[in-house]
Design a protein around this motif. Structure first.
Motif, PDB file in Angstrom:
ATOM      1  N   ASN A  90       0.818  -1.215   0.000  1.00  0.00           N
ATOM      2  CA  ASN A  90       0.000   0.000   0.000  1.00  0.00           C
ATOM      3  C   ASN A  90       0.852   1.266   0.000  1.00  0.00           C
ATOM      4  OD1 ASN A  90      -2.683   0.842  -0.301  1.00  0.00           O
ATOM      5  ND2 ASN A  90      -2.889   1.353   1.867  1.00  0.00           N
ATOM      6  N   CYS A  95       0.265   1.044  -5.808  1.00  0.00           N
ATOM      7  CA  CYS A  95      -0.693   1.139  -4.700  1.00  0.00           C
ATOM      8  C   CYS A  95      -1.168   2.575  -4.510  1.00  0.00           C
ATOM      9  CB  CYS A  95      -0.052   0.632  -3.410  1.00  0.00           C
ATOM     10  SG  CYS A  95       0.208  -1.150  -3.327  1.00  0.00           S
ATOM     11  N   ARG A  96      -0.238   3.526  -4.561  1.00  0.00           N
ATOM     12  CA  ARG A  96      -0.622   4.915  -4.368  1.00  0.00           C
ATOM     13  C   ARG A  96      -1.553   5.401  -5.469  1.00  0.00           C
ATOM     14  NH1 ARG A  96       4.939   5.584  -3.091  1.00  0.00           N
ATOM     15  NH2 ARG A  96       5.284   6.750  -5.040  1.00  0.00           N
ATOM     16  N   GLY A  98      -3.855   3.526  -6.573  1.00  0.00           N
ATOM     17  CA  GLY A  98      -5.117   2.842  -6.319  1.00  0.00           C
ATOM     18  C   GLY A  98      -5.223   1.463  -6.904  1.00  0.00           C
ATOM     19  N   TYR A  99      -4.102   0.871  -7.313  1.00  0.00           N
ATOM     20  CA  TYR A  99      -4.126  -0.462  -7.917  1.00  0.00           C
ATOM     21  C   TYR A  99      -3.279  -1.427  -7.085  1.00  0.00           C
ATOM     22  CZ  TYR A  99      -6.811   1.484 -11.631  1.00  0.00           C
ATOM     23  OH  TYR A  99      -7.836   2.096 -12.310  1.00  0.00           O
ATOM     24  N   GLN A 100      -3.774  -1.684  -5.866  1.00  0.00           N
ATOM     25  CA  GLN A 100      -3.028  -2.526  -4.940  1.00  0.00           C
ATOM     26  C   GLN A 100      -2.882  -3.962  -5.428  1.00  0.00           C
ATOM     27  OE1 GLN A 100      -5.376  -0.316  -4.145  1.00  0.00           O
ATOM     28  NE2 GLN A 100      -4.850   0.798  -2.278  1.00  0.00           N
ATOM     29  N   PRO A 287      -8.873  -3.932  -7.100  1.00  0.00           N
ATOM     30  CA  PRO A 287      -8.040  -3.398  -6.014  1.00  0.00           C
ATOM     31  C   PRO A 287      -8.886  -3.151  -4.768  1.00  0.00           C
ATOM     32  CG  PRO A 287      -8.547  -1.651  -7.571  1.00  0.00           C
ATOM     33  CD  PRO A 287      -9.157  -2.910  -8.131  1.00  0.00           C
ATOM     34  N   ARG A 289      -8.397  -3.297  -1.668  1.00  0.00           N
ATOM     35  CA  ARG A 289      -7.836  -2.492  -0.562  1.00  0.00           C
ATOM     36  C   ARG A 289      -8.163  -1.005  -0.730  1.00  0.00           C
ATOM     37  NH1 ARG A 289      -6.965   0.308   2.753  1.00  0.00           N
ATOM     38  NH2 ARG A 289      -5.363   0.357   4.408  1.00  0.00           N
ATOM     39  N   ARG A 290      -8.240  -0.535  -1.980  1.00  0.00           N
ATOM     40  CA  ARG A 290      -8.568   0.875  -2.227  1.00  0.00           C
ATOM     41  C   ARG A 290      -9.910   1.253  -1.611  1.00  0.00           C
ATOM     42  NH1 ARG A 290     -10.208   3.022  -8.143  1.00  0.00           N
ATOM     43  NH2 ARG A 290      -8.477   1.656  -8.766  1.00  0.00           N
ATOM     44  N   TYR A 291     -10.853   0.309  -1.627  1.00  0.00           N
ATOM     45  CA  TYR A 291     -12.224   0.621  -1.234  1.00  0.00           C
ATOM     46  C   TYR A 291     -12.566   0.212   0.197  1.00  0.00           C
ATOM     47  CZ  TYR A 291     -12.551   0.825  -6.342  1.00  0.00           C
ATOM     48  OH  TYR A 291     -12.349   1.123  -7.671  1.00  0.00           O
TER      49      TYR A 291
END
Length: 338
Positions: A90, A95-96, A98-100, A287, A289-291
Motif C-alpha cells: 500500500n 498502490c498509491r 489505487g491499484y493494490q 483493487p 484495498r482501495r475501497y
C-alpha cells in the motif's frame, strides 16, 4: 488445523494443514470469523484451471488478529480486520495510484477456507473496524473482502455516474453486488441479466430496475429496447466468458464504458470490430484495498447489507457440499464457519 484442499476436479476435501505462523516480520495471523467459496474457485474446481498438486483453497476472509510480526504497526491482536485476496504494501507507486492488486510486492492470499490464516504485508493489506462487529454483521464484512470490493470496482471502472443507465452481465455474487454498487453510485436505470428467480429478486432488492432473461443477440436487442436503441452508459461484465464479453460490448453505447472483473476464460477480442465501437474497456483483479475504508463504513452504518448474497451457510467440514451447491447453481454463495 483442518482446511479445504482441492485434489482434482470436483474433489474438495477437509484435510490436515499446518497451523499458520509468523514467517516475515510484516506478517499477521488471524483467526477467521467466517470464510466462503468464491465463484472464481469454481474454475479450478471444474478442472478448467488445472492443479498439478493438492491446493489449499479460499481467499476471502475476516476475523480477529491473533499475532503480528515485529514490523507491523497499524493493527494489533484483538482487532477485527478485513483484507484483500492480494496482499500489498500500500506504499508502492501502483498502490498509491489505487491499484493494490498490481503492487510491486504483491502476494496472493490463499488458504482462507480454514480456521486461521497468515496474511503477508499486513500493514498494507488489512483494515481494522472501529469495534468488534455483531454476529449479524460478519457476513457483510466478509463480502467486503472480495465480492463487494469487486462489484464496487466493476461499477467504478465502468464509470457509473448519477443518472446513468447500467447493464450488469452476470447474476453471481459479484454481479449482484455490482447492482448494489451501481445503485449506491446513483445510477438511474440498472438492467440485470438473470434467468434465476431468486437472483432476480435479490437484484431487485439491491436496486435493479429491469431484468433481462434473454441471451446472445436477443439479450442485446432487449437491452437496446430498454435503452431506447441507445445502449447503456456503463456495462459491468462479471462473468469472464466470450459470450458475456460480446454481450457487454454490444450493449454499450458509443463512448460508454465497460468493466470486466470476471476472470477471463477463452475471451478474445476482435480489434477491428472493437475499434469502431468507441467503447472504453477497463478491468482486472479488483483493487479491493482501495475501497475497504469506504465499504466498511457503509456496512457499519447500515447503509448496505451485502451479506445477503450468502444464501447457504455451512460448517467448514461441509465445504465440499458448498462447492457442489454453487457449481449446480443451487446457491449464489456459500458462507463457511470454521
Amino acid at each position: 488445523m483442518r482446511g479445504a484442499v482441492l485434489y482434482g476436479p470436483r474433489d474438495v476435501r477437509i484435510d490436515d494443514r499446518p497451523d499458520p505462523s509468523i514467517i516475515e516480520p510484516t506478517d499477521a495471523v488471524i483467526r477467521l470469523s467466517a470464510t466462503c467459496i468464491c465463484g472464481s474457485d469454481l474454475w479450478p474446481y471444474r478442472g478448467l484451471n488445472a492443479a498439478s498438486e493438492p491446493a489449499p483453497m479460499g481467499h476471502e476472509y475476516c476475523g480477529i488478529v491473533e499475532e503480528v510480526g515485529r514490523s507491523v504497526t497499524s493493527i494489533k491482536p484483538g482487532q477485527f480486520v478485513i483484507g484483500s485476496f492480494a496482499a500489498s504494501d500500500n506504499t508502492c507507486p501502483h498502490c498509491r495510484a489505487g491499484y493494490q492488486t498490481s503492487c510491486a510486492h504483491r502476494q496472493w492470499v490463499v488458504g482462507a477456507q480454514a480456521p486461521f490464516l497468515r496474511v503477508p504485508l499486513a500493514d498494507g493489506t488489512l483494515f481494522a473496524t472501529q469495534e468488534l462487529p455483531s454476529p449479524h454483521q460478519v457476513p457483510s464484512f466478509l463480502a467486503v473482502s472480495d465480492v463487494l470490493g469487486t462489484g464496487w470496482f466493476a461499477a467504478d471502472a465502468a464509470n457509473v455516474k448519477p443518472g446513468a443507465t447500467v447493464v450488469v452481465v452476470g447474476d453471481g455474487a459479484v454481479g449482484l453486488l455490482g447492482v448494489l454498487s451501481a445503485k449506491q453510485m446513483g445510477a438511474e436505470q440498472i438492467i440485470a441479466m438473470s434467468r434465476h428467480e431468486a437472483r432476480q429478486m435479490l437484484a431487485r432488492e439491491f436496486g435493479a430496475t429491469d431484468i433481462v432473461t434473454e441471451r446472445g443477440d436477443e439479450g442485446v436487442a432487449r437491452v437496446k429496447e430498454l435503452t431506447k436503441s441507445i445502449g447503456a452508459d456503463s456495462v459491468l461484465e462479471c462473468v469472464g466468458t466470450q459470450e458475456s464479453m460480446a454481450h457487454a460490448i454490444q450493449s454499450t453505447r458509443p463512448g460508454g464504458s465497460i468493466s470486466y472483473v470476471g476472470v477471463p476464460h477463452g475471451v478474445e477480442l476482435d480489434g477491428a470490430k472493437l475499434f469502431y465501437t468507441h467503447v472504453h474497456l477497463h478491468g482486472g483483479p479488483a483493487p479491493v484495498r482501495r475501497y475497504l475504508p469506504k465499504l466498511i463504513e457503509l456496512v457499519q452504518n447500515g447503509t448496505i447489507n451485502p451479506g445477503k448474497v450468502f444464501d447457504l451457510e455451512l460448517p467448514l467440514e461441509q465445504a465440499a457440499e458448498g462447492y457442489r451447491a454453487m457449481d449446480e447453481r443451487r446457491a449464489i454463495k456459500t458462507l463457511l464457519r470454521p
